[in-house]
Each structure stands twice: as C-alpha cells, then as structure tokens.
Motif scaffolding. Structure first.
Motif, PDB file in Angstrom:
ATOM      1  N   UNK A  32       0.810  -1.214   0.000  1.00  0.00           N
ATOM      2  CA  UNK A  32       0.000   0.000   0.000  1.00  0.00           C
ATOM      3  C   UNK A  32       0.851   1.276   0.000  1.00  0.00           C
ATOM      4  N   UNK A  33       2.166   1.133   0.092  1.00  0.00           N
ATOM      5  CA  UNK A  33       3.056   2.291   0.075  1.00  0.00           C
ATOM      6  C   UNK A  33       3.210   2.951   1.436  1.00  0.00           C
ATOM      7  N   UNK A  34       2.728   2.335   2.485  1.00  0.00           N
ATOM      8  CA  UNK A  34       2.864   2.900   3.828  1.00  0.00           C
ATOM      9  C   UNK A  34       4.285   2.702   4.369  1.00  0.00           C
ATOM     10  N   UNK A  35       4.986   1.702   3.843  1.00  0.00           N
ATOM     11  CA  UNK A  35       6.389   1.453   4.185  1.00  0.00           C
ATOM     12  C   UNK A  35       7.193   1.406   2.890  1.00  0.00           C
ATOM     13  N   UNK A  36       8.418   1.932   2.940  1.00  0.00           N
ATOM     14  CA  UNK A  36       9.261   1.951   1.743  1.00  0.00           C
ATOM     15  C   UNK A  36       9.782   0.561   1.404  1.00  0.00           C
ATOM     16  N   UNK A  37      10.160  -0.198   2.427  1.00  0.00           N
ATOM     17  CA  UNK A  37      10.675  -1.545   2.197  1.00  0.00           C
ATOM     18  C   UNK A  37      10.245  -2.437   3.354  1.00  0.00           C
ATOM     19  N   UNK A  38      10.512  -3.716   3.202  1.00  0.00           N
ATOM     20  CA  UNK A  38      10.131  -4.692   4.220  1.00  0.00           C
ATOM     21  C   UNK A  38      11.160  -4.682   5.353  1.00  0.00           C
ATOM     22  N   UNK A  39      10.804  -4.143   6.521  1.00  0.00           N
ATOM     23  CA  UNK A  39      11.779  -4.042   7.608  1.00  0.00           C
ATOM     24  C   UNK A  39      12.076  -5.380   8.295  1.00  0.00           C
ATOM     25  N   UNK A  40      11.282  -6.390   8.038  1.00  0.00           N
ATOM     26  CA  UNK A  40      11.505  -7.668   8.718  1.00  0.00           C
ATOM     27  C   UNK A  40      12.044  -8.746   7.784  1.00  0.00           C
ATOM     28  N   UNK A  41      12.473  -8.346   6.579  1.00  0.00           N
ATOM     29  CA  UNK A  41      12.931  -9.313   5.593  1.00  0.00           C
ATOM     30  C   UNK A  41      14.167 -10.080   6.069  1.00  0.00           C
TER      31      UNK A  41
END
Length: 105
Positions: A32-41
C-alpha cells in the motif's frame, strides 16, 4: 510474539500464527506504500517445534468408537419405511447384539 499477556511462553502454534499475521500485515503495508521496504525481511524467526502427539486420555479407543457408532445409529430411527427400513445399526458396528435389536409394534 513469543509471550502471552501474562508473561508465559505461548504455544508453538500460537507463535506461528502471530508471526504469519505480523508478516502479512507488514507485506500489506509495503504494497500500500505505507512502508518503503520490508523491515523484517532479514529477521531470523525461531519458533519452537510443534509436538504432533495425541493425548490418549482425550481419544476414544476402538471399543468406545464401535459402541458410539452403534448408539448413534439408533437415535431417531424407527426402522420403518420413513427411514428407508434401516436395520438401526451402522455397517461399521461389530458390537455383539448391535443391529439385532427387535422392533416392537
């Protein structure tokens, strides 16, 4: 996610469910664009292994199952034409005397 509200460790399946829910929520936020990238990847998840063992105290033994099938087959059956003339017993039932009950008219 490992702990319950009272501070004790949650069951492995509960931990797995919580982590899957959290990961899906983060992925949705990225979509949805609320986060730039996956912080838990790059996080390493360690969830306890689930024991796949059945407690024999809560499972019916074969004799109990046969008796239950026989008893259930009699519930609501009259043996008449309305129920197809059933004998009143399940074919799986091997309990002595089961299915040999005589109908009184």
């Amino acid at each position: 996610m490992r702990l319950k509200q009272d501070g004790t460790v949650a069951a492995p399946e509960t931990q797995r469910h919580k982590s899957m829910t959290f990961v899906n929520a983060v992925r949705y936020a990225v979509e949805q664009g609320m986060l730039d990238s996956d912080p838990i990847a790059n996080i390493n998840w360690r969830i306890a292994k689930t024991v796949k063992q059945v407690d024999p105290r809560v499972v019916a033994n074969p004799a109990q199952v046969r008796s239950l099938l026989c008893a259930v087959s009699y519930v609501g059956s009259s043996g008449g034409p309305a129920d197809g003339g059933r004998s009143g017993c399940s074919p799986a039932c091997t309990t002595p005397g089961c299915g040999q009950r005589r109908r009184s008219r």
